[in-house]
Write a protein that holds these residues in place. Structure first.
Motif, PDB file in Angstrom:
ATOM      1  N   VAL A   9      -5.554  -6.378  -7.188  1.00 36.79           N
ATOM      2  CA  VAL A   9      -5.639  -4.924  -7.078  1.00 36.79           C
ATOM      3  C   VAL A   9      -7.070  -4.578  -6.680  1.00 36.79           C
ATOM      4  CG1 VAL A   9      -5.379  -2.726  -8.287  1.00 36.79           C
ATOM      5  CG2 VAL A   9      -3.877  -4.649  -8.852  1.00 36.79           C
ATOM      6  N   VAL A  10      -7.241  -3.863  -5.577  1.00 35.97           N
ATOM      7  CA  VAL A  10      -8.585  -3.496  -5.133  1.00 35.97           C
ATOM      8  C   VAL A  10      -8.799  -1.993  -5.311  1.00 35.97           C
ATOM      9  CG1 VAL A  10      -9.039  -5.395  -3.553  1.00 35.97           C
ATOM     10  CG2 VAL A  10      -7.687  -3.471  -2.752  1.00 35.97           C
ATOM     11  N   GLY A  11      -9.938  -1.642  -5.905  1.00 32.49           N
ATOM     12  CA  GLY A  11     -10.278  -0.239  -6.101  1.00 32.49           C
ATOM     13  C   GLY A  11      -9.570   0.432  -7.252  1.00 32.49           C
ATOM     14  N   ALA A  12      -8.971  -0.329  -8.137  1.00 37.45           N
ATOM     15  CA  ALA A  12      -8.260   0.192  -9.311  1.00 37.45           C
ATOM     16  C   ALA A  12      -7.976  -1.000 -10.222  1.00 37.45           C
ATOM     17  CB  ALA A  12      -6.974   0.907  -8.918  1.00 37.45           C
ATOM     18  N   GLU A  13      -7.317  -0.768 -11.344  1.00 36.87           N
ATOM     19  CA  GLU A  13      -6.978  -1.867 -12.239  1.00 36.87           C
ATOM     20  C   GLU A  13      -5.819  -1.480 -13.141  1.00 36.87           C
ATOM     21  OE1 GLU A  13      -9.907  -2.027 -15.833  1.00 36.87           O
ATOM     22  OE2 GLU A  13     -11.062  -1.339 -14.095  1.00 36.87           O
ATOM     23  N   LEU A  14      -5.107  -2.488 -13.641  1.00 37.36           N
ATOM     24  CA  LEU A  14      -4.061  -2.255 -14.619  1.00 37.36           C
ATOM     25  C   LEU A  14      -4.687  -2.150 -16.004  1.00 37.36           C
ATOM     26  CD1 LEU A  14      -2.360  -3.167 -12.172  1.00 37.36           C
ATOM     27  CD2 LEU A  14      -0.888  -4.411 -13.762  1.00 37.36           C
ATOM     28  N   ALA A  15      -4.129  -1.293 -16.841  1.00 42.76           N
ATOM     29  CA  ALA A  15      -4.693  -1.105 -18.179  1.00 42.76           C
ATOM     30  C   ALA A  15      -4.593  -2.374 -19.013  1.00 42.76           C
ATOM     31  CB  ALA A  15      -3.977   0.049 -18.881  1.00 42.76           C
ATOM     32  N   GLU A  16      -3.478  -3.108 -18.896  1.00 44.24           N
ATOM     33  CA  GLU A  16      -3.288  -4.343 -19.660  1.00 44.24           C
ATOM     34  C   GLU A  16      -2.720  -5.407 -18.726  1.00 44.24           C
ATOM     35  OE1 GLU A  16      -0.948  -3.623 -23.120  1.00 44.24           O
ATOM     36  OE2 GLU A  16      -2.274  -2.080 -23.907  1.00 44.24           O
ATOM     37  N   PRO A  17      -3.559  -6.021 -17.902  1.00 40.66           N
ATOM     38  CA  PRO A  17      -3.059  -6.990 -16.928  1.00 40.66           C
ATOM     39  C   PRO A  17      -2.656  -8.309 -17.566  1.00 40.66           C
ATOM     40  CG  PRO A  17      -5.443  -6.943 -16.893  1.00 40.66           C
ATOM     41  CD  PRO A  17      -5.008  -5.842 -17.818  1.00 40.66           C
ATOM     42  N   GLY A  65      -3.956   1.514  -3.351  1.00 42.07           N
ATOM     43  CA  GLY A  65      -3.339   2.829  -3.554  1.00 42.07           C
ATOM     44  C   GLY A  65      -3.062   3.061  -5.019  1.00 42.07           C
ATOM     45  N   ASN A  66      -3.616   4.129  -5.584  1.00 38.80           N
ATOM     46  CA  ASN A  66      -3.498   4.380  -7.021  1.00 38.80           C
ATOM     47  C   ASN A  66      -2.069   4.567  -7.495  1.00 38.80           C
ATOM     48  OD1 ASN A  66      -6.262   4.228  -7.305  1.00 38.80           O
ATOM     49  ND2 ASN A  66      -6.588   6.444  -7.352  1.00 38.80           N
ATOM     50  N   ASP A  67      -1.198   5.096  -6.646  1.00 37.28           N
ATOM     51  CA  ASP A  67       0.176   5.351  -7.083  1.00 37.28           C
ATOM     52  C   ASP A  67       0.951   4.071  -7.357  1.00 37.28           C
ATOM     53  OD1 ASP A  67      -0.197   8.061  -6.992  1.00 37.28           O
ATOM     54  OD2 ASP A  67       0.775   8.366  -5.053  1.00 37.28           O
ATOM     55  N   LEU A  68       0.428   2.933  -6.950  1.00 37.27           N
ATOM     56  CA  LEU A  68       1.106   1.657  -7.204  1.00 37.27           C
ATOM     57  C   LEU A  68       0.792   1.083  -8.581  1.00 37.27           C
ATOM     58  CD1 LEU A  68       0.591   0.036  -3.710  1.00 37.27           C
ATOM     59  CD2 LEU A  68       2.818   0.355  -4.800  1.00 37.27           C
ATOM     60  N   THR A  90       0.810  -1.205   0.000  1.00 35.36           N
ATOM     61  CA  THR A  90       0.000   0.000   0.000  1.00 35.36           C
ATOM     62  C   THR A  90       0.846   1.258   0.000  1.00 35.36           C
ATOM     63  OG1 THR A  90      -1.800   1.151   1.148  1.00 35.36           O
ATOM     64  CG2 THR A  90      -0.182   0.024   2.521  1.00 35.36           C
ATOM     65  N   THR A  91       0.237   2.337  -0.487  1.00 33.38           N
ATOM     66  CA  THR A  91       0.857   3.662  -0.436  1.00 33.38           C
ATOM     67  C   THR A  91      -0.249   4.703  -0.451  1.00 33.38           C
ATOM     68  OG1 THR A  91       2.529   5.120  -1.442  1.00 33.38           O
ATOM     69  CG2 THR A  91       1.066   3.966  -2.951  1.00 33.38           C
ATOM     70  N   GLY A  92       0.005   5.814   0.224  1.00 36.42           N
ATOM     71  CA  GLY A  92      -0.961   6.909   0.246  1.00 36.42           C
ATOM     72  C   GLY A  92      -1.771   6.937   1.523  1.00 36.42           C
ATOM     73  N   ASP A  93      -2.061   8.163   1.996  1.00 41.32           N
ATOM     74  CA  ASP A  93      -2.868   8.311   3.205  1.00 41.32           C
ATOM     75  C   ASP A  93      -4.231   8.929   2.904  1.00 41.32           C
ATOM     76  OD1 ASP A  93      -2.093  10.852   2.583  1.00 41.32           O
ATOM     77  OD2 ASP A  93      -1.045  11.254   4.475  1.00 41.32           O
ATOM     78  N   ASP A  94      -4.642   8.902   1.633  1.00 40.21           N
ATOM     79  CA  ASP A  94      -5.957   9.422   1.261  1.00 40.21           C
ATOM     80  C   ASP A  94      -7.047   8.500   1.801  1.00 40.21           C
ATOM     81  OD1 ASP A  94      -6.719   7.537  -1.372  1.00 40.21           O
ATOM     82  OD2 ASP A  94      -4.571   7.859  -1.042  1.00 40.21           O
ATOM     83  N   ALA A  95      -8.244   9.026   1.912  1.00 38.39           N
ATOM     84  CA  ALA A  95      -9.349   8.279   2.513  1.00 38.39           C
ATOM     85  C   ALA A  95      -9.685   6.987   1.762  1.00 38.39           C
ATOM     86  CB  ALA A  95     -10.577   9.171   2.629  1.00 38.39           C
ATOM     87  N   PRO A  96      -9.756   6.971   0.409  1.00 33.29           N
ATOM     88  CA  PRO A  96     -10.049   5.706  -0.280  1.00 33.29           C
ATOM     89  C   PRO A  96      -9.023   4.611   0.015  1.00 33.29           C
ATOM     90  CG  PRO A  96     -10.455   7.539  -1.758  1.00 33.29           C
ATOM     91  CD  PRO A  96      -9.778   8.111  -0.535  1.00 33.29           C
TER      92      PRO A  96
END
Length: 219
Positions: free
Chosen positions: A153-161, A132-135, A77-83
């Protein structure tokens, strides 16, 4: 004299690895399996999703599945934002409820991202969960070179996994990286405790049933 940032990042990643990786993880263990079964509306009958496909399982169709004993998971994880913090909390609560052996590695700075992913890989868990989106962009660089390691990946996705990367997304999330950024419907308020809890449970249920390399869309 202060060492260069790259040296600091490498040392930090090493420290995380040494502190997080206990002796018990050095011992071999049985391949994890799914305990319980997916609901009939998790996936349409006779359907085998192709890589990069998106499926929309019925709500709660993943609730009957949990991991077998000694499931080893690294939360990356990375980021301290609420999501991000909502996702982290959901993963931790899920691990407590299912008695999962969870270790956490945190990237505190942009130059920590790839070293932190490497640290997680070196721990050789059954699953690496990313929050965390930055990952997303660093994961896109690394995951294709480590096809035997499963990622969620939870709450996001890779463009070409690749086939080892599974994602859970919903309207209000959908960050994809690679300059694509968040969708026009991105809404931090959509990262509710219930939604984040569903994301980790649905994603793990899919991975345990070898439904990987896909996007699970929560309605």
């Amino acid at each position: 004299m202060r060492p260069p940032p790259r040296v600091v990042a490498a040392l930090a990643a090493l420290a995380v690895l040494v502190s997080a990786c206990g002796d018990d993880w050095a011992e071999p263990h049985d391949k994890p399996t799914a305990v319980g079964a997916l609901g009939p509306d998790f996936l349409a009958p006779s359907t085998t999703p192709v890589p990069e496909a998106t499926i929309t399982p019925g709500p709660g169709s993943w609730d009957g599945v949990r991991p077998s004993e000694d499931y080893r998971v690294v939360l990356l994880t990375t980021g301290d934002d609420a999501p991000t913090q909502a996702l982290v909390t959901a993963v931790q609560e899920w691990a407590d409820e299912e008695d999962v052996d969870l270790r956490t590695v945190v990237a505190d700075h942009p130059y920590d991202l790839v070293p932190t992913i490497t640290s997680a890989l070196d721990m050789a868990p059954d699953l690496i969960v990313s929050a965390g989106n930055d990952l997303i962009d660093p994961l896109a660089m690394v995951t294709a070179s480590h096809l035997s390691q499963r990622f969620l990946v939870v709450g996001a996705e890779l463009a070409e996994p690749t086939h080892n990367v599974t994602a859970v997304d919903w309207s209000g999330a959908s960050f994809r990286g690679e300059g694509l950024g968040a969708s026009s419907t991105y809404d931090p308020a959509s990262f509710t405790p219930a939604r984040c809890a569903a994301a980790i449970r649905a994603g793990v249920a899919a991975v345990l049933n070898d439904l990987t390399g896909i996007v699970i869309w929560l309605s």
